[in-house]
Design an enzyme around this catalytic site. Structure first.
Site, PDB file in Angstrom:
ATOM      1  N   ARG A  58      19.127   7.886   4.138  1.00 15.86           N
ATOM      2  CA  ARG A  58      18.872   6.249   4.780  1.00 15.86           C
ATOM      3  C   ARG A  58      18.375   6.000   6.173  1.00 15.86           C
ATOM      4  O   ARG A  58      17.114   5.501   6.433  1.00 15.86           O
ATOM      5  CB  ARG A  58      19.871   5.035   4.852  1.00 15.86           C
ATOM      6  CG  ARG A  58      19.678   4.068   5.082  1.00 15.86           C
ATOM      7  CD  ARG A  58      20.218   2.518   4.858  1.00 15.86           C
ATOM      8  NE  ARG A  58      21.474   2.901   4.578  1.00 15.86           N
ATOM      9  CZ  ARG A  58      22.976   3.177   5.275  1.00 15.86           C
ATOM     10  NH1 ARG A  58      22.650   2.918   6.170  1.00 15.86           N
ATOM     11  NH2 ARG A  58      23.811   3.563   5.280  1.00 15.86           N
ATOM     12  N   LYS A  73      -1.108   0.640  -0.704  1.00 20.86           N
ATOM     13  CA  LYS A  73      -2.954  -0.015  -1.410  1.00 20.86           C
ATOM     14  C   LYS A  73      -4.006   1.200  -0.692  1.00 20.86           C
ATOM     15  O   LYS A  73      -3.453   2.230  -0.980  1.00 20.86           O
ATOM     16  CB  LYS A  73      -3.195  -1.215   0.142  1.00 20.86           C
ATOM     17  CG  LYS A  73      -1.750  -2.688  -0.757  1.00 20.86           C
ATOM     18  CD  LYS A  73      -2.013  -2.778  -2.222  1.00 20.86           C
ATOM     19  CE  LYS A  73      -0.705  -3.756  -2.162  1.00 20.86           C
ATOM     20  NZ  LYS A  73      -0.760  -5.023  -0.888  1.00 20.86           N
ATOM     21  N   TYR A 132      -1.537 -12.891   3.813  1.00 17.43           N
ATOM     22  CA  TYR A 132      -0.854 -11.715   2.319  1.00 17.43           C
ATOM     23  C   TYR A 132      -0.137 -13.473   1.568  1.00 17.43           C
ATOM     24  O   TYR A 132       0.719 -13.588   2.661  1.00 17.43           O
ATOM     25  CB  TYR A 132      -0.137 -10.854   2.533  1.00 17.43           C
ATOM     26  CG  TYR A 132       0.348 -10.688   1.225  1.00 17.43           C
ATOM     27  CD1 TYR A 132      -0.172  -9.886   0.222  1.00 17.43           C
ATOM     28  CD2 TYR A 132       1.619 -10.095   1.392  1.00 17.43           C
ATOM     29  CE1 TYR A 132       0.268  -9.493  -1.694  1.00 17.43           C
ATOM     30  CE2 TYR A 132       1.865  -9.447  -0.139  1.00 17.43           C
ATOM     31  CZ  TYR A 132       1.734  -9.554  -1.208  1.00 17.43           C
ATOM     32  OH  TYR A 132       2.199  -8.807  -2.302  1.00 17.43           O
ATOM     33  N   ASP A 159      -1.629  -7.106  10.173  1.00 10.27           N
ATOM     34  CA  ASP A 159      -1.278  -6.253   8.584  1.00 10.27           C
ATOM     35  C   ASP A 159      -2.446  -5.798   8.636  1.00 10.27           C
ATOM     36  O   ASP A 159      -3.850  -6.295   8.991  1.00 10.27           O
ATOM     37  CB  ASP A 159      -0.905  -7.513   8.290  1.00 10.27           C
ATOM     38  CG  ASP A 159      -0.466  -7.129   6.898  1.00 10.27           C
ATOM     39  OD1 ASP A 159      -1.307  -6.505   6.524  1.00 10.27           O
ATOM     40  OD2 ASP A 159      -0.519  -7.529   6.248  1.00 10.27           O
TER      41      ASP A 159
HETATM   42  C1  LIG Z   1       0.366  -6.368  -0.686  1.00  9.63           C
HETATM   43  C2  LIG Z   1       0.163  -6.724   0.533  1.00  9.63           C
HETATM   44  C3  LIG Z   1       1.593  -6.625   1.123  1.00  9.63           C
HETATM   45  C4  LIG Z   1       3.335  -6.536   0.746  1.00  9.63           C
HETATM   46  O1  LIG Z   1       3.513  -5.164   0.578  1.00  9.63           O
HETATM   47  P1  LIG Z   1       4.014  -4.373  -0.625  1.00  9.63           P
HETATM   48  O2  LIG Z   1       4.167  -3.295  -0.943  1.00  9.63           O
HETATM   49  O3  LIG Z   1       3.375  -4.900  -1.912  1.00  9.63           O
HETATM   50  O4  LIG Z   1       5.491  -5.479  -0.579  1.00  9.63           O
HETATM   51  C5  LIG Z   1       1.440  -7.023   2.983  1.00  9.63           C
HETATM   52  N1  LIG Z   1       0.524  -7.481   3.554  1.00  9.63           N
HETATM   53  C6  LIG Z   1      -0.711  -7.265   2.539  1.00  9.63           C
HETATM   54  C7  LIG Z   1      -2.468  -7.534   3.573  1.00  9.63           C
HETATM   55  C8  LIG Z   1      -0.878  -6.160   1.276  1.00  9.63           C
HETATM   56  O5  LIG Z   1      -2.210  -6.658   0.611  1.00  9.63           O
END
Ligand SMILES: *Cc1c(COP(=O)(O)O)cnc(C)c1O
Length: 385
Positions: free
Chosen positions: A53, A202, A105, A177
């Protein structure tokens, strides 16, 4: 960062940073250290690893690579994008105020309003594409500004440099982000951001086969706090997912080129079609913030959002007819995906808010994959007819 890190280009860093052949066996590929614990030669005497961890060699490698790709000093990996985000929120204290984009998001907004508000944090959602609106929202207790650019799903562009100036003047930190752009197209730390966060699920992973998140910063104090909370809260990824992410990052540049080239083709082909009232793509000269995108990004990404003139009924028919654009949440994989934000990814956003910002029944977000361009265009043509 050592100096090779400075000298090398993006893809060389993706392939080589922290990835020398394994000294024990010569293995060219970083091994998957699928272990929870590490032998100590004597009580408290170990090789820097005590418990997975806290640190794991496969995870530490991918953390070094993502830091290098984002031009940051430190990277941290998490079990999901949301785990990364919630760890970043632990930088705050009760009573602190956060200015967040109104087009985030859906899960980020849910995390803020349904999880963290009850711990005494205050969130205001503003149109962060307007620096004056951000400036006007600053309060004495504002400690964080949280933006996404391009935004999801409307692909609006936020001026990172201008927002960083507002944040720093208020003694707040700017979190960006960067999921939609990827570090190949946009490096927010070089524009003044303090923390970059990704859903690595992604584009970074790129193959729709893992769920992970990362955070990157060059600020030592922020890093120390995030590293402490990564271990104390415990939202870490496993070694195998960390290894899959390492593998994905090696082709990030190649994939982003292909995504962008296909996205341009799709946007141009759909523009002006009578069935579609709006094609949103930051690479199109008629995008309201095309100039800003061209200035702060190195490319425009692989997402194209369209608004079907026939509303939800037309959107349903379109999604049913397309065979190459699979109806699914998520984005950024090699295969094309289509999302209906109002019913799928953004259902947790209150309807009144959706209407206000333009997430309509006809809106479809296309994550354009890297299939052959001609096949994608033919598929969309068929879905519209
Ligand atoms: C998918 C997404 C998230 C969340 O991420 P997870 O891996 O699904 O927890 C946060 N910000 C954006 C822009 C996303 O597309």
């Amino acid at each position: 960062m050592d100096d090779s890190d400075e000298r090398w280009g993006f893809t060389t860093r993706a392939i080589h940073v922290a990835q020398e052949p394994d000294p024990l066996t010569g293995s060219v590929i970083t091994p998957i250290y699928q272990t929870s614990t590490y032998a100590q030669e004597d009580i408290g005497v170990h090789k820097g690893f005590e418990y997975s961890r806290t640190d794991n060699p496969t995870r530490n490698t991918v953390e070094a690579v993502i830091a290098s790709l984002e031009r940051g000093a430190h990277g941290l990996a998490f079990g999901s994008g949301m785990a990364a985000e919630s760890t970043i929120v632990t930088l705050l204290n009760p009573g602190d105020h956060v200015i967040a984009g109104d087009d985030l998001y859906g899960g980020s907004r849910r995390l803020f309003s349904k999880v963290f508000e009850k711990y005494g944090l205050c969130f205001d959602y503003v149109d962060t594409t307007d620096p004056d609106a951000v400036h006007a929202a600053v309060q004495p207790r504002t400690r964080m500004i949280w933006i996404e650019t391009p935004t999801n799903p409307l692909l609006r562009i936020v001026d990172i440099r201008a927002t960083a100036e507002i944040a720093h003047e208020a003694r707040a930190i700017l979190v960006v982000d960067n999921t939609f752009a990827s570090p190949y197209f946009q490096q927010p730390l070089t524009l003044g951001a303090d923390v970059v966060v990704h859903s690595a699920t992604k584009y970074l992973g790129g193959h729709s086969d893992l769920v992970m998140g990362v955070a990157v910063t060059s600020d030592e104090e922020i890093h120390a706090s995030l590293k402490f909370h990564q271990n104390a809260v415990g939202g870490v990824p496993g070694p195998f997912d960390s290894w899959l992410l390492l593998r994905g990052l090696k082709t990030l540049a190649l994939r982003m080129h292909a995504h962008e080239s296909n996205a341009f083709a799709v946007a141009r082909a759909l523009q002006g079609r009578p069935e579609i009232s709006r094609v949103i793509y930051p690479g199109l000269p008629d995008h309201p913030q095309h100039e800003l995108a061209a200035h702060q990004m190195r490319g425009f990404g692989g997402i194209v959002t369209i608004d079907l003139a026939g509303g939800e009924k037309a959107a349903r028919a379109f999604l049913r007819k397309s065979t190459l654009f699979t109806t699914a949440e998520s984005l950024g994989g090699v295969e094309s995906l289509a999302d209906h934000p109002a019913i799928m990814t953004h259902a947790s956003v209150p309807e009144a808010v959706r209407d206000e910002i333009g997430i309509t029944g006809g809106l479809i977000r296309l994550s354009v994959g890297i299939e052959d361009e001609a096949d994608l265009l033919a598929d969309l043509e068929g879905a519209l007819s």
